[in-house]
Design a protein around this motif. Structure first.
Motif, mmCIF file in Angstrom:
data_model
loop_
_atom_site.group_PDB
_atom_site.id
_atom_site.type_symbol
_atom_site.label_atom_id
_atom_site.label_comp_id
_atom_site.label_asym_id
_atom_site.label_seq_id
_atom_site.Cartn_x
_atom_site.Cartn_y
_atom_site.Cartn_z
ATOM 1 N N HIS A 141 0.833 -1.209 0.000
ATOM 2 C CA HIS A 141 0.000 0.000 0.000
ATOM 3 C C HIS A 141 0.870 1.263 0.000
ATOM 4 O O HIS A 141 0.501 2.284 -0.581
ATOM 5 N N GLU A 151 -6.970 -3.587 -2.573
ATOM 6 C CA GLU A 151 -7.569 -2.512 -3.366
ATOM 7 C C GLU A 151 -6.708 -1.245 -3.260
ATOM 8 O O GLU A 151 -5.954 -1.082 -2.292
ATOM 9 N N ASP A 170 -7.512 1.608 -2.362
ATOM 10 C CA ASP A 170 -7.796 2.401 -1.160
ATOM 11 C C ASP A 170 -7.313 1.715 0.125
ATOM 12 O O ASP A 170 -7.615 2.160 1.225
ATOM 13 N N ARG A 202 -7.948 -1.500 1.090
ATOM 14 C CA ARG A 202 -8.753 -2.618 1.608
ATOM 15 C C ARG A 202 -8.172 -3.952 1.163
ATOM 16 O O ARG A 202 -8.040 -4.216 -0.030
#
Ligand code: ADP
Ligand code: PAZ
Ligand code: K
Length: 253
Positions: free
Chosen positions: A107, A129, A131, A133
């Motif tokens: 991330h 994801e 964002d 997640r």
């Protein structure tokens, strides 16, 4: 600036790094049998002010031995949320701490959606994801574990080095090709599943077998050294608390 020691205790090897501030001063890996010698060499070099962070998915006795010799270590455990990543597991704390750290690293290193692939004793393939997640992921036997399990379960299959050749025309190449394609097939299949919602995802591939597996992927992929340790570095940078003194025990940063 106090040095920071990062430890990734996997089921085959201990991976480690020594940081000076944000600077990656030194890193390495050693097999479980070589951990006592590694401790001997490292112990005398570490100032008492060293901050120590780790993930452990191997036997707790190895982790305890590291703590006994090096001092208390903040062991990362998966939680519902950490450093921008949210955990989609039914029981968040059951997710392997190494997978959690790798997701945190992914991330922070990469802007979009990522398929986080860690190729070690087991291979894990985790859907992240853009964002932050974490949606869930696969666990399958790693490349060596797969090959070894064939030897254990059969009378006539050897643990011999073969080459990936398609079509394979001898037993050794058949095993090497079968196990490698099983890894690649699982990764690419899961990528197609996640691609439905996470457009333009990139596979970030790490671990002892990252190079050989990534070399056969046709999806967008890149290898990243020490993804787990990089995630721990993100957690360490976010943690301002000093490492506890020798007589206390902590489980999470
Ligand atoms: N020098 C090495 N020693 C042991 N395994 C290695 C080495 N180089 C590559 N490998 C491969 O990497 C795998 C271990 O990867 P690693 O990421 O260290 O796993 P883990 O985190 O499970 O300890 C082994 O199963 C083997 O297939
Ligand atoms: C899946 C693993 C065995 C991978 O371990 P490794 O190959 O890095 O040694 C480890 O992340 C683990 O024990 N996980 C707990 C179960 C889970 O993640 O669902
Ligand atoms: K792994």
């Amino acid at each position: 600036m106090n040095p920071t020691l990062l430890l990734d205790l996997g089921n085959t090897r201990l991976k480690w790094a020594l940081l000076e501030g944000e600077h990656w001063r030194e890193s390495g890996a050693c097999r479980h049998v070589d951990i006592p010698q590694w401790i001997e060499a490292m112990r005398v070099r570490l100032p008492a002010s060293t901050r120590r962070f780790g993930v452990n998915v191997a036997h707790d006795r190895l982790a305890l031995e590291l703590e006994r010799q090096l001092g208390p270590i903040r062991w990362l455990v998966a939680e519902e949320q950490c450093c921008g990543v949210t955990n989609g597991y039914d029981e968040p704390e059951r997710l392997g701490a190494d997978r959690w750290a790798a997701l945190i690293a992914a991330h922070h290193l990469h802007d979009g959606a990522a398929l986080v692939v860690c190729c070690g004793t087991a291979t894990t393939v985790d859907w992240l994801e853009a964002d932050g997640r974490f949606r869930g992921g696969l666990i399958l036997p790693g490349l060596t574990t797969m090959r070894e399990s064939l030897v254990r379960a059969t009378a006539k299959l050897p643990l011999a080095a073969g080459e990936v050749r398609l079509p394979p025309t001898n037993t050794r190449d058949a095993i090497a090709s079968g196990c490698l394609l099983a890894q690649v097939g699982a990764i690419e299949h899961y990528y197609r599943v996640m691609e439905g919602t996470a457009c333009g995802a990139v596979a970030l591939v790490s671990g002892g077998d990252a190079e050989i597996i990534a070399a056969h992927l046709v999806i967008p992929a890149r290898t990243v050294d020490n993804l787990v340790l990089r995630g721990l570095a993100v957690v360490a940078a976010a943690s301002t608390r000093p490492t506890p003194s020798h007589d206390t025990r902590e489980t999470a940063p």
